[in-house]
Design an enzyme around this catalytic site. Structure first.
Site, mmCIF file in Angstrom:
data_model
loop_
_atom_site.group_PDB
_atom_site.id
_atom_site.type_symbol
_atom_site.label_atom_id
_atom_site.label_comp_id
_atom_site.label_asym_id
_atom_site.label_seq_id
_atom_site.Cartn_x
_atom_site.Cartn_y
_atom_site.Cartn_z
ATOM 1 N NE ARG A 239 -4.147 -1.823 0.317
ATOM 2 C CZ ARG A 239 -3.891 -3.016 -0.047
ATOM 3 N NH1 ARG A 239 -3.117 -3.631 -0.710
ATOM 4 N NH2 ARG A 239 -5.300 -3.655 -0.002
ATOM 5 C CB SER B 245 -8.406 -1.557 4.379
ATOM 6 O OG SER B 245 -8.848 -2.860 3.962
ATOM 7 C CD GLU C 57 -5.498 1.088 2.281
ATOM 8 O OE1 GLU C 57 -6.366 1.405 1.741
ATOM 9 O OE2 GLU C 57 -5.601 -0.178 2.520
HETATM 10 N N1 EPU Z 1 -10.721 -10.736 10.100
HETATM 11 C C1 EPU Z 1 -11.364 -10.859 11.284
HETATM 12 N N2 EPU Z 1 -12.285 -9.744 11.454
HETATM 13 C C2 EPU Z 1 -12.780 -8.514 10.733
HETATM 14 C C3 EPU Z 1 -11.837 -8.641 9.392
HETATM 15 C C4 EPU Z 1 -10.767 -9.604 9.269
HETATM 16 O O1 EPU Z 1 -10.970 -11.637 12.049
HETATM 17 O O2 EPU Z 1 -13.439 -7.860 11.059
HETATM 18 C C5 EPU Z 1 -9.998 -11.480 9.766
HETATM 19 C C6 EPU Z 1 -10.236 -12.674 8.500
HETATM 20 O O3 EPU Z 1 -11.046 -13.650 9.228
HETATM 21 C C7 EPU Z 1 -8.896 -12.936 8.147
HETATM 22 C C8 EPU Z 1 -7.870 -11.889 8.048
HETATM 23 O O4 EPU Z 1 -8.456 -10.940 9.450
HETATM 24 O O5 EPU Z 1 -8.385 -14.208 8.869
HETATM 25 C C9 EPU Z 1 -7.899 -11.135 6.849
HETATM 26 O O6 EPU Z 1 -9.184 -10.633 6.536
HETATM 27 P P1 EPU Z 1 -9.455 -10.416 4.885
HETATM 28 O O7 EPU Z 1 -9.160 -11.426 3.993
HETATM 29 O O8 EPU Z 1 -10.972 -9.738 4.899
HETATM 30 O O9 EPU Z 1 -8.658 -9.381 4.574
HETATM 31 P P2 EPU Z 1 -7.907 -7.894 5.251
HETATM 32 O O10 EPU Z 1 -6.532 -8.359 5.501
HETATM 33 O O11 EPU Z 1 -8.753 -7.520 6.178
HETATM 34 C C10 EPU Z 1 -7.115 -6.900 3.160
HETATM 35 C C11 EPU Z 1 -6.791 -5.685 2.389
HETATM 36 C C12 EPU Z 1 -8.057 -5.488 1.508
HETATM 37 C C13 EPU Z 1 -8.274 -6.511 0.673
HETATM 38 C C14 EPU Z 1 -8.080 -7.997 1.290
HETATM 39 C C15 EPU Z 1 -8.239 -9.105 0.385
HETATM 40 C C16 EPU Z 1 -5.420 -4.260 3.586
HETATM 41 C C17 EPU Z 1 -5.314 -2.918 4.414
HETATM 42 N N3 EPU Z 1 -6.657 -4.605 3.236
HETATM 43 O O12 EPU Z 1 -7.784 -6.833 4.096
HETATM 44 O O13 EPU Z 1 -8.099 -4.383 0.749
HETATM 45 O O14 EPU Z 1 -9.520 -6.552 -0.177
HETATM 46 O O15 EPU Z 1 -7.051 -8.012 2.091
HETATM 47 O O16 EPU Z 1 -7.055 -9.243 -0.027
HETATM 48 O O17 EPU Z 1 -4.286 -4.801 3.113
HETATM 49 C C18 EPU Z 1 -8.385 -1.979 1.145
HETATM 50 O O18 EPU Z 1 -7.155 -1.962 0.844
HETATM 51 O O19 EPU Z 1 -9.200 -1.016 0.995
HETATM 52 C C19 EPU Z 1 -8.885 -3.273 0.985
HETATM 53 C C20 EPU Z 1 -10.055 -3.551 1.026
#
Ligand code: EPU
Length: 336
Positions: free
Chosen positions: A162, A236, A332
């Site tokens: 990012r 995010s 972010e």
């Molecule tokens: N999780 C939770 N609770 C929550 C959210 C997430 O326990 O409320 C856990 C999930 O269960 C999982 C882990 O956290 O084990 C990762 O969650 P998720 O796959 O939803 O992805 P994320 O890390 O929360 C990142 C990106 C997203 C992108 C997704 C999928 C960042 C800051 N965010 O989110 O990007 O869509 O991975 O690749 O890196 C964005 O940048 O605006 C964005 C939406």
């Protein structure tokens, strides 16, 4: 090319914060941008793309320029690749669909990300195992002072998680004009991100295709992430913090289910959404500012929240995550 005054920015930011720009104009190419900057020779100029990664905390007293540079063009191809140039003002998902329809592979995992093509490189957008840097070939950007267009190869952009040179060293100095992508004629599928594999199974997909991956990503995103046309948000709000392996292992002793992802350099990326949820924020609402009920990493505006309401909530979240896990969350979203 008209400069409008006291112009509402509500339709131009996906958080739907009700603020106005003292001056506002749209440009369609780099020459128009140069003309506008010659006319308005002050530093308080801000270029807006899709407005999907921004939080306005008040009216903008300078000039907001909306990037309206359009056009998608196949510029060259060889045995393995097509090189496709898109105007920075093109809608990102529209561009992704354009590529999928032509069987150009590489951007399917990035389906449905809100915003414009030009905003993508600034924060190196990424999702489901793919980042923009994996498909970007080069870009052209306009320099605010010398008013010339400069070319940047993928290596010149300083891409990180990012992050890019346009967010750090060259912050507010360059405006992206167009981006050239190098896309595969024969797809290389990226399905290792857990949720994708599960979704493809649920869909009953027998033969993998970029269309199927795009559909899976669209389903996952729509089920977790709020549609900015319905509830204001900027995806995010925080980055997933990066910590050393030792820090991760110590945290794991106390919180055995803490999700962590390996970085190529051996460090770990922690799931900020998980930590925020553990602190009890998921689904929290104060006035019209809230923490999304299905993805705690996303802050939302239920209607009339101000930028300050969102920022106050974000600060409280940062404090509680720090108190519990000893980890500092970094924003972010760009706060203006
Ligand atoms: N999780 C939770 N609770 C929550 C959210 C997430 O326990 O409320 C856990 C999930 O269960 C999982 C882990 O956290 O084990 C990762 O969650 P998720 O796959 O939803 O992805 P994320 O890390 O929360 C990142 C990106 C997203 C992108 C997704 C999928 C960042 C800051 N965010 O989110 O990007 O869509 O991975 O690749 O890196 C964005 O940048 O605006 C964005 C939406």
């Amino acid at each position: 090319m008209k400069i409008l005054e006291n112009y509402s920015l509500k339709p131009y930011n996906s958080f739907r914060i009700d603020v106005a720009a003292k001056r506002f104009a749209v440009f369609d190419d780099a020459d128009q941008l140069a003309g506008l900057l010659r006319f308005y020779n002050k530093p308080d100029v801000f270029v807006l793309g899709g407005g999907s990664n921004i939080l306005f905390t008040g009216n903008y007293n300078g000039l907001i320029l909306l990037n309206g540079i359009r056009g998608i063009e196949l510029i060259k191809e060889d045995e393995h690749y097509v090189y496709v140039r898109a105007g920075a003002g093109e809608n990102w998902h529209g561009f992704v669909q354009y590529c999928i329809q032509r069987n150009w592979a590489g951007v399917e995992n990035l389906s449905l990300i809100p915003g414009s093509v030009g905003a993508g490189p600034i924060q190196n957008i990424g999702a489901y195992g793919v980042e923009l840097k994996d498909v970007l070939f080069e870009l052209e950007a306009f320099h605010i002072r010398d008013k010339k267009v400069h070319a940047f190869t993928v290596n010149d952009c300083g891409f990180g998680y990012r992050d890019s040179i346009f967010k750090t060293k060259f912050r507010n100095q360059y405006f992206i004009v167009n981006v050239t992508f190098r896309l595969n004629k024969v797809p290389v599928f990226h399905t290792s991100y857990g949720a994708i594999g599960e979704e493809l199974k649920k869909m009953g997909v027998k033969e993998l295709s970029i269309q199927a991956i795009s559909e899976a990503v669209i389903r996952i995103r729509s089920s977790k992430l709020p549609d900015p046309n319905v509830i204001g948000n900027a995806g995010s709000f925080f980055k997933n913090p990066q910590v050393t392996r030792t820090v991760f292992e110590n945290l794991l002793k106390k919180y055995p289910t803490l999700p962590g992802f390996d970085n190529p350099d051996g460090s770990k990326k922690l799931a900020a959404g998980w930590m925020i949820e553990q602190c009890g924020w998921k689904g929290y609402r104060k006035g019209d500012a809230g923490c999304h009920e299905k993805q705690a990493l996303v802050l939302v505006n239920y209607g009339h929240a101000t930028g300050k309401d969102i920022l106050d909530l974000a600060d409280e979240i940062v404090k509680s995550v720090k108190a519990r896990f000893g980890v500092e969350l970094e924003r972010e979203v760009n706060v203006v």
